[in-house]
Design an enzyme around this catalytic site. Structure first.
Site, PDB file in Angstrom:
ATOM      1  N   HIS A 138     -18.899  38.054 -12.059  1.00 14.64           N
ATOM      2  CA  HIS A 138     -19.058  37.487 -13.401  1.00 14.64           C
ATOM      3  C   HIS A 138     -20.266  38.129 -14.112  1.00 14.64           C
ATOM      4  O   HIS A 138     -20.160  38.543 -15.274  1.00 14.64           O
ATOM      5  CB  HIS A 138     -19.229  35.962 -13.274  1.00 14.64           C
ATOM      6  N   GLU A 139     -21.385  38.243 -13.384  1.00 14.19           N
ATOM      7  CA  GLU A 139     -22.587  38.836 -14.000  1.00 14.19           C
ATOM      8  C   GLU A 139     -22.366  40.310 -14.321  1.00 14.19           C
ATOM      9  O   GLU A 139     -22.801  40.798 -15.365  1.00 14.19           O
ATOM     10  CB  GLU A 139     -23.804  38.660 -13.077  1.00 14.19           C
TER      11      GLU A 139
ATOM     12  N   HIS B  15     -20.664  40.827 -17.510  1.00 20.44           N
ATOM     13  CA  HIS B  15     -21.584  40.802 -18.662  1.00 20.44           C
ATOM     14  C   HIS B  15     -22.186  42.188 -18.886  1.00 20.44           C
ATOM     15  O   HIS B  15     -22.331  42.635 -20.012  1.00 20.44           O
ATOM     16  CB  HIS B  15     -22.729  39.812 -18.414  1.00 20.44           C
TER      17      HIS B  15
ATOM     18  N   GLU C 246     -18.738  34.229 -22.168  1.00 17.26           N
ATOM     19  CA  GLU C 246     -18.710  33.660 -20.815  1.00 17.26           C
ATOM     20  C   GLU C 246     -17.273  33.560 -20.300  1.00 17.26           C
ATOM     21  O   GLU C 246     -17.000  33.851 -19.131  1.00 17.26           O
ATOM     22  CB  GLU C 246     -19.376  32.282 -20.782  1.00 17.26           C
TER      23      GLU C 246
HETATM   24 ZN   LIG Z   1     -22.290  34.336 -17.670  1.00 13.04          ZN
END
Ligand SMILES: [Zn+2]
Length: 394
Positions: free
Chosen positions: A254-255, A258, A332
């Site tokens: 997930h990071e 980003h 997100e």
């Molecule tokens: Zn995030």
């Protein structure tokens, strides 16, 4: 451009037991109410300092300690406003700490908490006095190119903070170490390579010295870019053999999403643009007679302009918060979707969301209006519904 499916939040009882939902909600709701009360009290206090006779008298008497020396008066007026706000906010912060302590989420005593709080206020003081002082003194002296030069300075400050924050400010609050060699580290670096994300290292923050909450984030730009995982997350996810590594890998995916979509860079660009517009808006507003009369100041260059300036900044940030938080929730949701596409492991995604919610006592029945206005992330049940949708399609 990927299309990010964002299904509506599912019922929490589809992923949590009634007891789990009850415990989370019983923790989160009072905390939220007190948080809103603290926010309202802060705005009311700012309004009192900027708009009422007694409030202005407090600021004027603090500024008076510098005599008629304008830079000293500007700094003291700003410090006075921040000191009053900090004093009024402290009981709310202590209440939140005590609630954490009662729930077993705090791992430090009140003294440690107060040290961190004071450090946070000191950083905030520097990061407020510098721009406010520069803006007010600039408005007095009007250098060539004013006010565009002030807007440009605001942009540079935001960029400098984004680049230097991870190496100058974050270490004030946590120690960071590279994730030690081993199968987990190898797996995470392989994940970064699969996602074609240039990440030199994954850092572990010693969050456990203050909390049991679990988290991870990305920050920095260019050479200061880093993926940070709380040590509490590594501990809570459990032994690598027991699925713990899967959960950490999903969080890191997930990071990394980003990073791949440059969310920190775009967030910084957005913040820089907003800072420039705010400076120009402040200059324009203080040109208006009714604004000057309401704030009882001679103009933006008035050494006592700080309370009015900070009130306008607070109202401005409240006004942009719905749009900014909606953009954040979308980024997100995209990072969640990308992490599913990369790991192809929706069961672990649901396990991670469950862990995040339970360890952090998330609000599993969030108020829709507050979510729309302030939430940086989609709700737990929206994130879980998205993972289920991914599973359904594959
Ligand atoms: Zn995030």
């Amino acid at each position: 451009m990927i299309v990010v499916p964002r299904p509506p939040a599912a019922d929490p009882l589809e992923a949590f037991t009634e007891d789990e939902v009850g415990a989370c909600v019983a923790f989160a709701k009072p905390r939220q109410r007190w948080g809103l009360a603290a926010y309202a009290a802060d705005l009311a206090l700012l309004a009192a300092l900027a708009l009422t006779g007694p409030g202005r008298a407090v600021v004027r008497s603090a500024a008076g300690l510098a005599g008629s020396w304008a830079p000293g008066r500007v700094v003291l007026a700003t410090v006075a406003v921040l000191a009053v706000r900090a004093a009024a906010g402290l009981p709310f912060s202590v209440r939140a700490f005590r609630q954490d302590a009662r729930a077993g989420l705090a791992t430090q005593g009140l003294d440690g908490f107060l040290r961190d709080w004071a450090k946070g206020r000191a950083v905030g003081l520097v990061l407020t006095v510098l721009p406010v002082g520069a803006l007010v003194l600039g408005a007095r002296w009007r250098p060539p190119g004013w006010p565009l030069v002030a807007a440009a300075a605001a942009v540079l400050l935001v960029l400098a903070l984004a680049v230097a924050g991870p190496v100058l400010i974050e270490p004030l609050f946590n120690r960071f170490r590279p994730l030690g060699p081993g199968p987990l580290r190898a797996r995470l670096l392989a994940l970064a390579a699969t996602m074609a994300v240039p990440v030199g290292d994954v850092l572990v923050a010693d969050a456990s010295r203050r909390t049991t909450r679990v988290n991870a984030y990305v920050s920095g730009l260019g050479r200061t870019r880093r993926v940070v995982v709380y040590d509490t997350l590594l501990a809570a996810a459990g032994p690598e053999s027991d699925g713990g590594a899967d959960e950490v890998a999903l969080v890191v995916a997930h990071e990394l999403a980003h990073v791949r979509h440059r969310d920190v860079l775009w967030g910084t660009i957005g913040a820089a643009a907003l800072a420039a517009v705010s400076v120009l808006a402040a200059v324009a507003l203080f040109e208006l007679g009714p604004v000057r009369r309401t704030l009882a100041v001679a103009g933006l260059g008035d050494p006592l302009a700080a309370p009015g300036l900070l009130l306008l900044a607070a109202l401005g940030s409240l006004a942009v918060s719905p749009l900014a938080s909606a953009i954040s929730r979308w980024a997100e949701a995209r990072a969640d979707w990308v992490s599913l596409e990369v790991t192809r492991d929706p069961a672990t995604a649901v396990a991670v969301e469950r862990r995040l919610a339970l360890e952090n006592r998330a609000d599993l029945r969030p108020n829709r209006l507050l979510l729309a206005l302030f939430a940086s992330h989609p709700s737990t049940m929206a994130r879980i519904a998205q993972a289920w949708l991914w599973a359904e399609r594959h």
